[in-house]
Design a protein around this motif. Structure first.
Motif, PDB file in Angstrom:
ATOM      1  N   LEU A 148       0.814  -1.213   0.000  1.00  0.00           N
ATOM      2  CA  LEU A 148       0.000   0.000   0.000  1.00  0.00           C
ATOM      3  C   LEU A 148       0.848   1.264   0.000  1.00  0.00           C
ATOM      4  O   LEU A 148       1.735   1.436   0.834  1.00  0.00           O
ATOM      5  N   ASP A 149       0.536   2.147  -0.938  1.00  0.00           N
ATOM      6  CA  ASP A 149       1.163   3.466  -1.031  1.00  0.00           C
ATOM      7  C   ASP A 149       0.032   4.482  -1.114  1.00  0.00           C
ATOM      8  O   ASP A 149      -0.595   4.632  -2.167  1.00  0.00           O
ATOM      9  N   LEU A 150      -0.249   5.152  -0.015  1.00  0.00           N
ATOM     10  CA  LEU A 150      -1.369   6.097  -0.003  1.00  0.00           C
ATOM     11  C   LEU A 150      -1.206   7.187  -1.057  1.00  0.00           C
ATOM     12  O   LEU A 150      -2.201   7.661  -1.619  1.00  0.00           O
ATOM     13  N   ASP A 151       0.012   7.580  -1.337  1.00  0.00           N
ATOM     14  CA  ASP A 151       0.230   8.637  -2.323  1.00  0.00           C
ATOM     15  C   ASP A 151      -0.144   8.189  -3.736  1.00  0.00           C
ATOM     16  O   ASP A 151      -0.289   9.021  -4.628  1.00  0.00           O
ATOM     17  N   GLY A 152      -0.292   6.897  -3.939  1.00  0.00           N
ATOM     18  CA  GLY A 152      -0.683   6.401  -5.250  1.00  0.00           C
ATOM     19  C   GLY A 152      -2.182   6.264  -5.424  1.00  0.00           C
ATOM     20  O   GLY A 152      -2.653   5.908  -6.508  1.00  0.00           O
TER      21      GLY A 152
ATOM     22  N   ASP B 261      -7.385   1.902  -8.189  1.00  0.00           N
ATOM     23  CA  ASP B 261      -6.536   2.091  -7.016  1.00  0.00           C
ATOM     24  C   ASP B 261      -6.143   0.733  -6.429  1.00  0.00           C
ATOM     25  O   ASP B 261      -6.989  -0.144  -6.244  1.00  0.00           O
TER      26      ASP B 261
ATOM     27  N   TRP C 190       0.219  -2.662   5.881  1.00  0.00           N
ATOM     28  CA  TRP C 190       1.271  -1.850   5.256  1.00  0.00           C
ATOM     29  C   TRP C 190       2.285  -2.691   4.478  1.00  0.00           C
ATOM     30  O   TRP C 190       3.104  -2.130   3.740  1.00  0.00           O
ATOM     31  N   SER C 191       2.244  -4.004   4.627  1.00  0.00           N
ATOM     32  CA  SER C 191       3.256  -4.846   3.974  1.00  0.00           C
ATOM     33  C   SER C 191       2.684  -5.841   2.973  1.00  0.00           C
ATOM     34  O   SER C 191       3.423  -6.412   2.171  1.00  0.00           O
TER      35      SER C 191
ATOM     36  N   ASN D  57      -5.933  11.175   2.455  1.00  0.00           N
ATOM     37  CA  ASN D  57      -4.832  10.374   2.988  1.00  0.00           C
ATOM     38  C   ASN D  57      -4.601  10.511   4.496  1.00  0.00           C
ATOM     39  O   ASN D  57      -4.255   9.522   5.147  1.00  0.00           O
TER      40      ASN D  57
ATOM     41  N   THR E  77      -0.857  -5.768  -3.059  1.00  0.00           N
ATOM     42  CA  THR E  77      -2.095  -5.080  -3.419  1.00  0.00           C
ATOM     43  C   THR E  77      -2.587  -5.538  -4.787  1.00  0.00           C
ATOM     44  O   THR E  77      -1.880  -6.199  -5.543  1.00  0.00           O
TER      45      THR E  77
END
Length: 250
Positions: free
Chosen positions: A20-24, A122, A72-73, A31, A76
């Motif tokens: 997961l990359d919230l900025d993406g 997303d 977080w790991s 966010n 996705t």
């Protein structure tokens, strides 16, 4: 046009994309709330009994807590492939052609207790959090999401077609959005709300809206376009529609 779908409790496992990359994600102003909730879920996952209570899960669903611990790991995948269940079976994303899939990725959005709202493209991990949940670290989700999510949805240009279920509609109001109620009609013309097949009909409607050659710009043009695709839909208010299910549904 933005078509707001409800999420599903069930999620496809695994994924081939990076963590997961919230900025993406789309709608980046969400966010800060996304990060707060993700951190809260990970922290809560450290206490399995507390997680089961807060998420209203049974002992047999301890694997859902393990998913949250790895938010977080974990790998996705696109949101439209992550969510599963009756509505998403009817939407049939795997059956879309390349051009249709591109349209669906832009037009379809999924309401989410964890992410607020997501574009279909997303990339997200599997997780467990329902719209009506209350986390010990954050309190009721509506208090977090409403001030952040409502301005985002209200600012969306064009038609917003709101197919969300009640707990997710409660996280953010969208004045002027087009709502759809699935109904059945008896021999006397009386209409009642369909419950059992509601998700399947909304999934079929979402598929039609996602793949229309041109996006409708008004409620009337939406009704005409959906009708040409073979879905009977009537206007019963300024922004309220009724989709007539087949006989024998309920």
């Amino acid at each position: 046009m933005l078509v707001l779908l409800p999420p599903s409790e069930t999620k496809a496992p695994g994924g081939d994309d990076p963590p997961l990359d919230l900025d993406g994600l789309s709608f980046p102003t969400l966010n800060p709330v996304r990060a707060k909730l993700a951190d809260a879920l990970v922290e809560l996952a450290g206490d399995v009994p507390a997680s089961l209570r807060a998420l209203k899960l049974s002992e047999r669903q301890r694997d859902e807590v393990a998913r949250n611990a790895e938010l977080w790991s974990a790998p996705t995948m696109p949101a439209l492939r992550r969510y599963t269940g009756v509505l998403y079976d009817a939407l049939d994303v795997p059956g879309l052609r390349k051009a249709e899939l591109a349209k669906a990725g832009k037009r379809l959005a999924v309401a989410s207790a964890l992410f607020g709202v997501l574009r279909g493209t997303d990339r997200i991990p599997a997780y467990r959090l329902a719209g009506g949940s209350t986390l010990p670290a954050t309190g009721p989700l509506g208090g977090l999401w409403r001030p952040a999510l409502e301005p985002v949805l209200v600012a969306e240009p064009g038609l917003v077609v709101d197919l969300r279920s009640g707990p997710y509609a409660a996280l953010a109001r969208v004045p002027g959005a087009v709502t759809v109620r699935v109904v059945s009609e008896d021999a006397h013309g009386r209409r009642t709300t369909v419950s059992h097949h509601n998700k399947a009909y909304k999934g079929r409607l979402a598929r039609v809206l996602a793949t229309l050659p041109r996006e409708p710009s008004t409620v009337d043009s939406l009704i005409r376009a959906v009708g040409r695709a073979g879905i009977a839909i009537d206007r019963v208010g300024e922004c309220e529609l009724e989709l007539a299910a087949g006989p024998g549904t309920g």
